[in-house]
Design a protein around this motif. Structure first.
Motif, short mmCIF file in Angstrom:
data_model
loop_
_atom_site.label_atom_id
_atom_site.label_comp_id
_atom_site.label_asym_id
_atom_site.label_seq_id
_atom_site.Cartn_x
_atom_site.Cartn_y
_atom_site.Cartn_z
N GLU A 19 0.73 -1.19 0.01
CA GLU A 19 0.34 0.03 0.21
C GLU A 19 1.06 1.35 -0.06
O GLU A 19 0.33 2.11 -0.56
CB GLU A 19 -0.96 -0.10 1.16
CG GLU A 19 -1.94 1.10 1.29
CD GLU A 19 -2.99 0.92 0.13
OE1 GLU A 19 -3.28 2.30 -0.45
OE2 GLU A 19 -3.35 -0.14 -0.38
N GLN A 20 1.95 1.37 0.76
CA GLN A 20 2.90 2.28 0.92
C GLN A 20 3.30 2.79 -0.74
O GLN A 20 3.66 3.76 -1.06
CB GLN A 20 3.99 2.13 1.81
CG GLN A 20 3.49 2.15 3.25
CD GLN A 20 2.83 3.44 3.52
OE1 GLN A 20 3.47 4.50 3.56
NE2 GLN A 20 1.56 3.33 4.45
N ARG A 21 3.73 1.63 -1.51
CA ARG A 21 4.54 1.47 -2.72
C ARG A 21 3.49 2.23 -3.74
O ARG A 21 3.92 2.84 -4.51
CB ARG A 21 4.83 0.38 -3.24
CG ARG A 21 6.11 -0.25 -2.33
CD ARG A 21 6.33 -1.79 -2.86
NE ARG A 21 6.35 -2.03 -4.13
CZ ARG A 21 6.20 -3.15 -4.81
NH1 ARG A 21 5.78 -4.28 -4.37
NH2 ARG A 21 6.24 -3.17 -6.14
N ARG A 22 2.20 1.75 -3.36
CA ARG A 22 1.09 2.22 -4.04
C ARG A 22 1.30 3.61 -4.13
O ARG A 22 0.97 4.68 -5.03
CB ARG A 22 -0.41 1.74 -3.76
CG ARG A 22 -0.66 0.58 -4.48
CD ARG A 22 -2.14 0.08 -4.10
NE ARG A 22 -2.90 -0.99 -4.87
CZ ARG A 22 -4.19 -1.43 -4.34
NH1 ARG A 22 -4.59 -0.80 -3.53
NH2 ARG A 22 -4.39 -2.45 -5.04
N THR A 23 1.08 4.12 -3.05
CA THR A 23 1.18 5.74 -2.46
C THR A 23 2.33 6.49 -3.27
O THR A 23 1.90 7.54 -3.83
CB THR A 23 0.92 5.95 -1.07
OG1 THR A 23 -0.19 5.17 -0.59
CG2 THR A 23 0.89 7.30 -0.86
N ARG A 24 3.57 5.87 -3.10
CA ARG A 24 4.43 6.39 -3.64
C ARG A 24 4.61 6.26 -5.06
O ARG A 24 5.12 7.52 -5.77
CB ARG A 24 5.83 5.87 -3.26
CG ARG A 24 6.20 5.96 -1.59
CD ARG A 24 7.72 5.46 -1.39
NE ARG A 24 7.80 4.01 -1.46
CZ ARG A 24 7.56 3.18 -0.37
NH1 ARG A 24 7.34 3.55 0.56
NH2 ARG A 24 7.84 1.87 -0.93
N GLN A 25 3.90 5.37 -5.88
CA GLN A 25 3.76 5.31 -7.18
C GLN A 25 2.88 6.36 -7.87
O GLN A 25 3.04 7.02 -8.79
CB GLN A 25 3.44 4.00 -7.63
CG GLN A 25 3.52 3.78 -9.17
CD GLN A 25 4.51 3.83 -9.94
OE1 GLN A 25 5.74 4.10 -9.42
NE2 GLN A 25 4.30 4.19 -11.35
N LYS A 26 1.70 6.57 -6.95
CA LYS A 26 0.79 7.66 -7.31
C LYS A 26 1.45 9.19 -7.18
O LYS A 26 1.02 9.90 -8.08
CB LYS A 26 -0.54 7.39 -6.39
CG LYS A 26 -1.31 6.20 -6.74
CD LYS A 26 -2.45 6.30 -5.83
CE LYS A 26 -3.39 5.05 -6.26
NZ LYS A 26 -4.54 5.04 -5.31
N GLU A 27 2.21 9.13 -6.19
CA GLU A 27 2.75 10.32 -6.05
C GLU A 27 3.94 10.89 -6.98
O GLU A 27 4.11 11.75 -7.73
CB GLU A 27 3.56 10.66 -4.84
CG GLU A 27 2.61 10.56 -3.68
CD GLU A 27 3.56 10.58 -2.23
OE1 GLU A 27 4.44 10.36 -2.23
OE2 GLU A 27 2.57 10.83 -0.92
N SER A 66 -13.32 4.29 -9.05
CA SER A 66 -12.72 4.10 -7.62
C SER A 66 -12.16 2.80 -7.41
O SER A 66 -11.60 2.59 -6.42
CB SER A 66 -13.62 4.64 -6.57
OG SER A 66 -14.69 3.55 -6.51
N ASP A 115 11.44 2.58 -7.01
CA ASP A 115 11.19 2.37 -5.70
C ASP A 115 12.35 1.70 -4.63
O ASP A 115 12.32 1.35 -3.67
CB ASP A 115 9.84 1.49 -5.19
CG ASP A 115 9.27 1.86 -3.84
OD1 ASP A 115 8.86 2.75 -3.59
OD2 ASP A 115 9.16 0.70 -3.08
N ASP A 156 -4.74 -1.06 -10.66
CA ASP A 156 -3.52 -1.47 -10.93
C ASP A 156 -3.60 -3.01 -11.66
O ASP A 156 -2.85 -3.46 -12.01
CB ASP A 156 -2.56 -1.60 -9.67
CG ASP A 156 -2.18 0.02 -9.52
OD1 ASP A 156 -2.36 0.89 -10.38
OD2 ASP A 156 -2.10 0.23 -8.29
#
Length: 810
Positions: free
Chosen positions: A220-228, A489, A250, A493
């Motif tokens: 989930e953290q990787r998802r957030t970083r990829q979206k950023e 929503s 990453d 991915d």
């Protein structure tokens, strides 16, 4: 002494032979031989006589040597006494010798025993030293086992076995026992190390869920970083999670799920390595592999429950199940990578596939009872995160991706069902009136949610105001936008949006717009209230525009996912066709009213009195057209309103023109003609006072309906052009102009060449009929003259028709 018997024959040799043998067998043989051929009685007598003779000889010998015999006996007694004395002396000597010998033997035995004991003591000491060394190693093995230092214990056991070989353990019972106990000790070490491994496996089973939770949190953290990163760089936004570009981007954030201080996770594989090494040293590696595989398979079965319930909004049972599978699978993959030959890729994938199928079966059964779209979205999100976590560890997830598509389809179905129910209620409860707006805030909200572009700038609008559509339009737009937002929503991915989401959205929107909005509105077109139909038409127009805007938005969303090509909604054509049906229904209602008014026309075609005012039906008709256009149809778009005007006036003109053409009208009197002229003039004046349309569509329709008037500047006047020119022809003082091609094309170009002569004939008959009625005495002559004139005029009319036909052919 018995008397001697005289033998009758000589048996002497036979008797001697009989008594001579020393054995019973020879005696019997000679006896049998002597008896052969002789008389047994005589042989007996011979033997008896032989016995008597021998007894006599013995008796003679004893009688002659009796004293010598007695002397010999005495001497023998004396010799016996001497021997007895000598024997006693010898016995005494032997006893003395034996005593001395026994003493010497005892002394020698004591000496020998002393030497043997000394040797035995030396040998025992040496053996004891050897046994003590073996016992020390044996005790050391058990001490190492007690300290759980199993590999050192196994090495010490090997040293003990080597020492026993050197010491020839078969010589000593204790060493033999120790040697025989070595396999048991090896088994004890193997069992002890397996006990440690089972303890480790139990610990791993306890922490598997937490490991899975940590792994999914990291995903989930990787998802957030990829979206950023995607928000700042459009190029990076095109790459999904676990793609090579994302992994490279990453890689600065190192994360070890099995050894993480932040999460307080530390999985030590030492017990597994030690157990593997010891079983390899014991040459039991294959059996250990089998037992370990069975144990892991049992642990896998304990992970998967028999029933899965989706009762809470957080789907906690599902999360626990998937987190346990993640932790179990990560341990399996890590074991395969850290060991060589213990776990094969086939074994790991087999367990993974089995857990996936079990989880899919449980989830499929659980979602059957789920009718909440938000709950299903939560499940979809958890499964999507689970898939991405597993893919980062190299597991394939094709079956899960297929199940995720099933989840998405049901999620879209639930959203569509909810939206469909809302649409049904909105359509049923709408007031079908233009929507009033009181404040600018309401106006802004409607502009934001609806695909609507107002005619005036926002600053020029005065509140309260009225929007052209009814309240159902913005409410449906809100539901459509909510539907799209909720669909988008869903996690994108792992779902192939280009093939699934786009198709699902397109089909769902088509079904919602066409079946739940368009079709119910079409059914309401059966209403007899033009105002409601006008509002439905207006709503159709705005829904059609909304569909066009939706197509653009969907195409843009598809382009954002690196897909090209337009998105076409079937509902766009459906709303366009429905709008045409609504127009036709309005035309039908307006024309029906016009036809009803025209049917009320009461022309007395034989009337003789003067006429000063138009007919009541005509004034009512123009009043109806004026009222409906300025009230009911006022909200219609200009082009639609122009078309309705055009069609209504054309229908009115056709209906009025059909009145004098009716076959039941034989003649038209001058008074009736005058009234008809007044009515047409009233209608023409009404049309001339109307604002002239500028619609291109109306111009195209007008010119296509009458090509001869394509250059006429006024469009609405064309609707009554034929009626006006036809009535002018009927009232003309010189009807013969109609039969002159050059004059006809200038003054009566719109008059039908077939209707003109018929109407002129009826007017001619009506004028003569009026003269006959005025004077009965002159009626005959007037009728005869009229017949002659009529015949001549009919010939001219027919000739004119032929000329008109030739001109038309030219």
């Amino acid at each position: 002494m018995p008397a001697r018997l005289e033998p009758t024959f000589d048996n002497g040799p036979a008797v001697r032979q009989i008594i001579a043998p020393g054995t019973d067998a020879e005696f019997l043989d000679h006896l049998i031989e002597g008896m052969h051929g002789a008389n047994p009685t005589e042989l007996v007598h011979s033997l008896e006589r032989m016995a008597v003779d021998r007894d006599a000889e013995i008796e003679d010998m004893c009688t002659s040597n009796h004293q010598e015999f007695i002397n010999s006996v005495n001497e023998l007694d004396r010799g016996r006494d001497d021997c007895t004395s000598l024997g006693s002396e010898i016995l005494n000597l032997v006893q003395s010798y034996q005593t001395n010998t026994d003493n010497l033997a005892a002394q020698k035995k004591n000496l020998v025993d002393s030497r043997s004991v000394r040797q035995n003591v030396d040998e025992s000491a040496d053996s004891l030293r050897q046994c003590l060394e073996v016992l020390r190693l044996s005790n050391q093995v058990h001490e190492l086992v007690g300290k759980q230092n199993h590999y050192a214990a196994l090495r010490a056991l090997d040293d003990l076995r080597s020492l026993l070989r050197l010491r020839e353990s078969s010589r000593y019972k204790v060493l033999e026992l120790i040697e025989k106990s070595i396999p048991a000790t090896q088994k004890m070490i193997a069992e002890a190390v397996m006990t440690d491994l089972n303890t480790w496996l139990y610990h791993i089973r306890d922490v598997s869920q937490y490991i899975g939770e940590v792994a999914m949190f990291n995903t989930e953290q990787r998802r957030t970083r990829q979206k950023e990163r995607g928000a700042t760089d459009d190029y990076l936004a095109t790459f999904k999670l676990n793609s090579p570009i994302e992994l490279v981007a990453d890689e600065t954030d190192e994360f070890d799920v099995l050894n993480n201080e932040e999460a307080e996770v530390n999985v030590d594989f030492t017990p597994l390595f030690e157990c593997l090494h010891i079983h390899e040293a014991l040459d039991q590696l294959e059996s250990f592999r089998t037992e370990y595989a069975i144990t892991r398979r049992r642990q896998k079965e304990l992970i998967v429950p028999t029933v899965l319930r989706l009762t809470d909004v957080e789907a906690s049972e599902l999360k626990e199940l998937l987190e346990s599978i993640v932790g179990f699978s990560i341990i399996e993959k890590a074991t395969m990578r850290k060991t060589e030959g213990l776990r094969s890729a086939v074994d790991v994938d087999e367990l993974w596939d089995s857990m996936c199928q079990s989880a899919i079966t449980l989830m499929s059964s659980a979602i059957q009872t789920v009718d909440n779209a938000e709950m299903l979205l939560k499940v979809t999100g958890v499964v999507s995160l689970f898939i991405q976590t597993m893919e980062s560890w190299g597991y394939h997830a094709s079956s899960l991706n297929h199940f995720l598509m099933t989840l998405f389809e049901k999620y879209a179905f639930l959203l569509k069902k909810r939206c469909s129910e809302d649409f049904q209620e909105i359509v049923a409860t709408d007031d079908y009136m233009p929507m009033p707006i009181s404040t600018i805030e309401e106006y802004d909200k409607i502009i934001d949610v609806g695909w609507y572009t107002p005619d005036k700038p926002r600053e020029e609008i005065v509140f309260p105001c009225v929007l052209p559509f009814s309240q159902m339009y913005p409410m449906c737009c809100i539901d459509i936008r909510n539907f799209l937002n909720q669909v988008y929503s869903a996690p994108d991915d792992t779902i192939n949006r280009s093939s699934l989401i786009d198709e699902t959205i397109r089909n769902s929107l088509d079904e919602l717009l066409s079946d739940r909005i368009c079709q119910p509105l079409i059914e309401r077109l059966r209403s007899q209230y033009p105002g409601q139909i006008v509002q439905i038409l207006t709503n159709f127009e705005h829904f059609e525009r909304a569909c066009i805007e939706l197509q653009g938005d969907l195409a843009q969303a598809r382009a954002a996912r690196s897909r090209t090509g337009p998105v076409v909604l079937k509902a766009t054509k459906d709303f366009h066709a429905a709008r045409q049906k609504a127009r036709d229904r309005i035309f039908e209602l307006v024309n029906s009213k016009i036809n009803d008014l025209i049917e009320t026309a009461e022309y007395n075609w034989n009337a003789m009195g003067p006429v000063t005012e138009p007919s009541n039906y005509m004034t009512e008709l123009t009043r109806y057209l004026s009222n409906i256009m300025n009230s009911v149809l006022l909200g219609l778009p200009t082009d639609v309103k122009d078309l309705i005007y055009f069609d209504a006036l054309s229908n009115a003109a056709t209906g009025i023109l059909s009145l004098p053409l009716d076959p039941s009208v034989p003649a038209i009197s001058p008074s009736a003609m005058q009234l008809l002229v007044l009515d047409v003039q009233h209608l023409t004046s009404f049309v001339a006072a109307l604002p002239q349309p500028t619609s291109t569509q109306l111009q195209r329709r007008s010119t296509s309906s009458n090509a001869a008037l394509k250059d006429a500047p006024v469009l609405l006047n064309r609707t009554v052009e034929e009626l006006s020119q036809t009535i002018s022809l009927m009232a003309s003082e010189d009807p013969n102009e109609f039969f002159d091609i050059s004059l006809r094309s200038k003054k009566y170009a719109a008059v039908d060449a077939r209707n003109g002569p018929v109407l002129l004939d009826k007017v001619e008959k009506g004028s003569h009929g009026g003269a006959v009625q005025g004077d009965g005495a002159s009626m005959m002559s007037t009728n005869v003259g009229g017949k002659e004139k009529t015949s001549e005029r009919f010939r001219r009319m027919m000739g004119g028709l032929r000329n008109v036909g030739e001109a038309n052919r030219d």
